[in-house]
Scaffold this motif. Structure first.
Motif, PDB file in Angstrom:
ATOM      1  N   LYS A  37      69.423  29.710  72.963  1.00  0.00           N
ATOM      2  CA  LYS A  37      69.581  28.556  73.849  1.00  0.00           C
ATOM      3  C   LYS A  37      70.116  27.401  73.006  1.00  0.00           C
ATOM      4  O   LYS A  37      70.408  27.582  71.827  1.00  0.00           O
ATOM      5  CB  LYS A  37      68.232  28.176  74.445  1.00  0.00           C
ATOM      6  CG  LYS A  37      67.581  29.302  75.207  1.00  0.00           C
ATOM      7  CD  LYS A  37      66.212  28.867  75.722  1.00  0.00           C
ATOM      8  CE  LYS A  37      65.430  30.081  76.167  1.00  0.00           C
ATOM      9  NZ  LYS A  37      63.999  29.890  76.198  1.00  0.00           N
ATOM     10  N   LYS A  38      70.156  26.217  73.614  1.00  0.00           N
ATOM     11  CA  LYS A  38      70.616  25.012  72.886  1.00  0.00           C
ATOM     12  C   LYS A  38      69.779  24.788  71.620  1.00  0.00           C
ATOM     13  O   LYS A  38      68.607  25.177  71.584  1.00  0.00           O
ATOM     14  CB  LYS A  38      70.448  23.806  73.815  1.00  0.00           C
ATOM     15  CG  LYS A  38      71.738  23.037  74.032  1.00  0.00           C
ATOM     16  CD  LYS A  38      71.541  21.915  75.011  1.00  0.00           C
ATOM     17  CE  LYS A  38      71.602  20.596  74.251  1.00  0.00           C
ATOM     18  NZ  LYS A  38      70.726  19.580  74.738  1.00  0.00           N
ATOM     19  N   ASN A  39      70.353  24.164  70.635  1.00  0.00           N
ATOM     20  CA  ASN A  39      69.652  23.796  69.393  1.00  0.00           C
ATOM     21  C   ASN A  39      69.028  24.983  68.670  1.00  0.00           C
ATOM     22  O   ASN A  39      67.932  24.871  68.115  1.00  0.00           O
ATOM     23  CB  ASN A  39      68.549  22.754  69.654  1.00  0.00           C
ATOM     24  CG  ASN A  39      69.111  21.482  70.187  1.00  0.00           C
ATOM     25  OD1 ASN A  39      70.252  21.121  69.859  1.00  0.00           O
ATOM     26  ND2 ASN A  39      68.360  20.799  71.026  1.00  0.00           N
ATOM     27  N   GLN A  40      69.712  26.111  68.719  1.00  0.00           N
ATOM     28  CA  GLN A  40      69.264  27.269  67.947  1.00  0.00           C
ATOM     29  C   GLN A  40      67.859  27.742  68.325  1.00  0.00           C
ATOM     30  O   GLN A  40      67.094  28.173  67.460  1.00  0.00           O
ATOM     31  CB  GLN A  40      69.275  26.936  66.454  1.00  0.00           C
ATOM     32  CG  GLN A  40      70.594  26.468  65.918  1.00  0.00           C
ATOM     33  CD  GLN A  40      71.470  27.618  65.491  1.00  0.00           C
ATOM     34  OE1 GLN A  40      72.381  28.025  66.220  1.00  0.00           O
ATOM     35  NE2 GLN A  40      71.188  28.186  64.361  1.00  0.00           N
ATOM     36  N   ILE A  41      67.532  27.613  69.596  1.00  0.00           N
ATOM     37  CA  ILE A  41      66.250  28.148  70.078  1.00  0.00           C
ATOM     38  C   ILE A  41      66.507  29.598  70.522  1.00  0.00           C
ATOM     39  O   ILE A  41      67.417  29.853  71.318  1.00  0.00           O
ATOM     40  CB  ILE A  41      65.718  27.284  71.259  1.00  0.00           C
ATOM     41  CG1 ILE A  41      65.384  25.869  70.766  1.00  0.00           C
ATOM     42  CG2 ILE A  41      64.514  27.944  71.932  1.00  0.00           C
ATOM     43  CD1 ILE A  41      64.286  25.771  69.730  1.00  0.00           C
ATOM     44  N   PRO A  42      65.731  30.552  69.998  1.00  0.00           N
ATOM     45  CA  PRO A  42      66.026  31.952  70.310  1.00  0.00           C
ATOM     46  C   PRO A  42      65.647  32.302  71.745  1.00  0.00           C
ATOM     47  O   PRO A  42      64.682  31.765  72.281  1.00  0.00           O
ATOM     48  CB  PRO A  42      65.105  32.712  69.337  1.00  0.00           C
ATOM     49  CG  PRO A  42      63.953  31.795  69.120  1.00  0.00           C
ATOM     50  CD  PRO A  42      64.518  30.393  69.167  1.00  0.00           C
ATOM     51  N   GLU A  43      66.407  33.198  72.335  1.00  0.00           N
ATOM     52  CA  GLU A  43      66.076  33.671  73.688  1.00  0.00           C
ATOM     53  C   GLU A  43      64.894  34.635  73.645  1.00  0.00           C
ATOM     54  O   GLU A  43      64.237  34.850  74.647  1.00  0.00           O
ATOM     55  CB  GLU A  43      67.280  34.397  74.307  1.00  0.00           C
ATOM     56  CG  GLU A  43      68.405  33.465  74.718  1.00  0.00           C
ATOM     57  CD  GLU A  43      68.200  32.861  76.108  1.00  0.00           C
ATOM     58  OE1 GLU A  43      67.083  32.924  76.641  1.00  0.00           O
ATOM     59  OE2 GLU A  43      69.185  32.316  76.640  1.00  0.00           O
ATOM     60  N   ASN A  44      64.679  35.247  72.468  1.00  0.00           N
ATOM     61  CA  ASN A  44      63.557  36.204  72.396  1.00  0.00           C
ATOM     62  C   ASN A  44      62.941  36.183  70.999  1.00  0.00           C
ATOM     63  O   ASN A  44      63.581  35.750  70.036  1.00  0.00           O
ATOM     64  CB  ASN A  44      64.019  37.618  72.781  1.00  0.00           C
ATOM     65  CG  ASN A  44      64.979  38.238  71.784  1.00  0.00           C
ATOM     66  OD1 ASN A  44      66.191  38.226  71.999  1.00  0.00           O
ATOM     67  ND2 ASN A  44      64.473  38.779  70.687  1.00  0.00           N
ATOM     68  N   TYR A 164      62.214  25.167  59.709  1.00  0.00           N
ATOM     69  CA  TYR A 164      62.773  24.465  60.875  1.00  0.00           C
ATOM     70  C   TYR A 164      64.223  24.050  60.606  1.00  0.00           C
ATOM     71  O   TYR A 164      65.118  24.256  61.436  1.00  0.00           O
ATOM     72  CB  TYR A 164      61.900  23.236  61.165  1.00  0.00           C
ATOM     73  CG  TYR A 164      62.356  22.409  62.327  1.00  0.00           C
ATOM     74  CD1 TYR A 164      61.914  22.689  63.611  1.00  0.00           C
ATOM     75  CD2 TYR A 164      63.239  21.346  62.141  1.00  0.00           C
ATOM     76  CE1 TYR A 164      62.337  21.924  64.686  1.00  0.00           C
ATOM     77  CE2 TYR A 164      63.677  20.586  63.210  1.00  0.00           C
ATOM     78  CZ  TYR A 164      63.220  20.881  64.478  1.00  0.00           C
ATOM     79  OH  TYR A 164      63.655  20.133  65.547  1.00  0.00           O
ATOM     80  N   LEU A 165      64.442  23.477  59.411  1.00  0.00           N
ATOM     81  CA  LEU A 165      65.805  23.030  59.053  1.00  0.00           C
ATOM     82  C   LEU A 165      66.733  24.234  58.878  1.00  0.00           C
ATOM     83  O   LEU A 165      67.865  24.229  59.356  1.00  0.00           O
ATOM     84  CB  LEU A 165      65.785  22.206  57.757  1.00  0.00           C
ATOM     85  CG  LEU A 165      64.989  20.901  57.770  1.00  0.00           C
ATOM     86  CD1 LEU A 165      65.009  20.255  56.387  1.00  0.00           C
ATOM     87  CD2 LEU A 165      65.527  19.925  58.817  1.00  0.00           C
ATOM     88  N   ALA A 166      66.230  25.269  58.189  1.00  0.00           N
ATOM     89  CA  ALA A 166      67.049  26.473  57.961  1.00  0.00           C
ATOM     90  C   ALA A 166      67.502  27.060  59.301  1.00  0.00           C
ATOM     91  O   ALA A 166      68.641  27.504  59.453  1.00  0.00           O
ATOM     92  CB  ALA A 166      66.261  27.513  57.168  1.00  0.00           C
ATOM     93  N   ARG A 167      66.601  27.038  60.289  1.00  0.00           N
ATOM     94  CA  ARG A 167      66.945  27.559  61.621  1.00  0.00           C
ATOM     95  C   ARG A 167      68.147  26.836  62.215  1.00  0.00           C
ATOM     96  O   ARG A 167      68.981  27.428  62.892  1.00  0.00           O
ATOM     97  CB  ARG A 167      65.744  27.374  62.552  1.00  0.00           C
ATOM     98  CG  ARG A 167      65.885  28.076  63.876  1.00  0.00           C
ATOM     99  CD  ARG A 167      64.906  27.514  64.904  1.00  0.00           C
ATOM    100  NE  ARG A 167      65.536  26.467  65.667  1.00  0.00           N
ATOM    101  CZ  ARG A 167      65.016  25.284  65.918  1.00  0.00           C
ATOM    102  NH1 ARG A 167      63.830  24.942  65.474  1.00  0.00           N
ATOM    103  NH2 ARG A 167      65.671  24.397  66.638  1.00  0.00           N
ATOM    104  N   LEU A 168      68.232  25.524  61.922  1.00  0.00           N
ATOM    105  CA  LEU A 168      69.341  24.755  62.476  1.00  0.00           C
ATOM    106  C   LEU A 168      70.653  25.081  61.758  1.00  0.00           C
ATOM    107  O   LEU A 168      71.737  24.771  62.240  1.00  0.00           O
ATOM    108  CB  LEU A 168      69.025  23.252  62.423  1.00  0.00           C
ATOM    109  CG  LEU A 168      67.867  22.854  63.360  1.00  0.00           C
ATOM    110  CD1 LEU A 168      67.433  21.414  63.108  1.00  0.00           C
ATOM    111  CD2 LEU A 168      68.256  23.030  64.827  1.00  0.00           C
ATOM    112  N   GLY A 169      70.550  25.728  60.579  1.00  0.00           N
ATOM    113  CA  GLY A 169      71.748  26.183  59.871  1.00  0.00           C
ATOM    114  C   GLY A 169      72.174  27.553  60.376  1.00  0.00           C
ATOM    115  O   GLY A 169      73.333  27.789  60.710  1.00  0.00           O
ATOM    116  N   SER A 170      71.229  28.465  60.434  1.00  0.00           N
ATOM    117  CA  SER A 170      71.491  29.823  60.935  1.00  0.00           C
ATOM    118  C   SER A 170      70.147  30.366  61.398  1.00  0.00           C
ATOM    119  O   SER A 170      69.189  30.379  60.612  1.00  0.00           O
ATOM    120  CB  SER A 170      72.048  30.667  59.787  1.00  0.00           C
ATOM    121  OG  SER A 170      72.052  32.019  60.140  1.00  0.00           O
TER     122      SER A 170
END
Ligand code: PMV
Length: 367
Positions: A37-44, A164-170
């Motif tokens: 989803k938006k902002n690198q939020i996983p669908e699952n 949290y920050l790493a997630r926003l990278g990949s």
């Protein structure tokens, strides 16, 4: 915790230079993240083994600058300037700026190297983005104190924010900060799981998975035809998306009992089904695409035949590419490695493969 917990209170940023370094590993998902989803939020939700040897080592040197209109950074891979890495880092900085208010006030020299060949087709984004996020966290720690931000003292906050920050990278990079088993994405069966960052798997893991082996067979080392960003986006309006997302939640629950019981046959059935489902999603996207190569299928068939004949617990998983991760318990490694060398390496590009195993996360480096 929410996003807001990662925004520090206003603080005076010291006008100082410095240098920090981290090594951070890659990870291999057992239940796969595919769709966001938006902002690198996983669908699952997803669950992964952190790897041990496949790592990125990153040093960041920071020096204060006057002009704060833009970010300023230079990137090197193995000592060579890599301007083609800059757009991804620029996007990363834009996404994380509100959490790290010092970003515009410094020039950053980012020097990075991988322990695996860059052209190997192994995703370096998980190890690379997590190493960079950790370096930026260490810079924040140097600039602040515990009145402003808990990361100055508290390791668990530091790791959460780094993830949290790493997630926003990949996305998958958020699972590389710690080990040895990491969960990312909120799911009922795992207490403490969240979409915001990776957490250590909170339950007992059977000894069968200790030192679990991952031999990565490098089938194709070329540039992927379809990036994972494009692949994730194709899950929007995908005809099977909702069933797939539901299945991932079910598989997390199944994985929980498999990790507790040490049932390796059930483990293999689940990870192989996950790998093939991931690729089935790619083949049923519109436009559709195939990342496996003929040798990927040759290897899979050989693994199945050998498993049947030998009764050994050899299984595979795939990431978003043609390479095959061969997973097996340490106790069976002698015979399985022999099989890999005698029968599978022939299908690898230039006979190349990497022996890795489950690992325990990133380390800060001293100078
Ligand atoms: O982190 P990304 O956006 O490169 O996506 C990675 C997705 C898979 O590797 C295919 C699965 C996963 O969970 O790591």
């Amino acid at each position: 915790m929410t996003e807001h917990d990662f925004i520090p209170k206003p603080y005076t940023i010291p006008n100082q230079s410095g240098k920090v370094a981290w090594e951070s590993p890659s990870n291999i998902a057992l239940v796969k993240y595919w769709g966001k989803k938006k902002n690198q939020i996983p669908e699952n939700p997803s669950i992964s083994f952190t790897l041990n040897s496949c790592k990125t080592i990153t040093t960041v040197t920071f020096t204060p600058k006057e002009d704060t209109t833009d970010f300023s950074f230079e990137v090197y891979l193995d000592g060579l300037r890599k301007d083609d890495f800059k757009p991804k880092i620029q996007t990363f900085f834009e996404r994380i700026e509100s959490y790290l208010p010092f970003l515009r006030l410094f020039h950053f020299k980012i020097e990075t190297q991988n322990t695996f060949p860059h052209s190997s087709g192994i995703a370096s984004s998980a190890s690379g983005m997590s190493a960079l996020a950790l370096c930026l966290m260490s810079i924040e720690k140097k600039m602040t104190n515990s009145d402003v931000i808990p990361s100055a003292v508290e390791e668990s906050y530091f790791n959460k924010k780094a993830s949290y920050l790493a997630r926003l990278g990949s996305g998958s990079a958020c699972r590389s900060i710690e080990g040895d088993v990491i969960v990312w994405g909120k799911t009922k069966s795992i207490v403490g799981s969240t979409d915001l960052y990776g957490v250590k798997y909170p339950y007992e893991v059977h000894d069968n998975y200790k030192q679990y082996q991952d031999t990565i067979l490098l089938v194709d080392k070329g540039e992927k035809q379809v990036s994972s960003t494009v692949g994730h986006n194709l899950m929007h309006n995908h005809p099977f998306a909702q069933n797939r997302f539901n299945q991932a939640h079910d598989n997390m629950l199944k994985m929980k009992s498999i990790l507790a019981s040490g049932d390796l046959n059930a483990f293999i059935a689940l990870i192989e089904s996950e790998a093939l489902t991931l690729h089935a999603m790619m083949m049923t996207s519109m436009p559709y695409f195939i990342l496996m190569k003929p040798n990927t299928l040759e290897i899979i068939n050989k693994i199945w035949a050998f498993r049947k004949k030998s009764g050994l617990h050899i299984g595979f998983t795939l990431d978003a590419g043609a390479n095959v991760h061969v997973l097996y318990p340490k106790q069976e490694s002698k015979n399985i490695l022999e099989f890999i060398q005698n029968e599978l390496v022939a299908y690898c590009k230039n006979g190349e493969y990497i022996c890795d195993e489950i690992g325990f996360g990133a380390n800060q480096l001293d100078f």
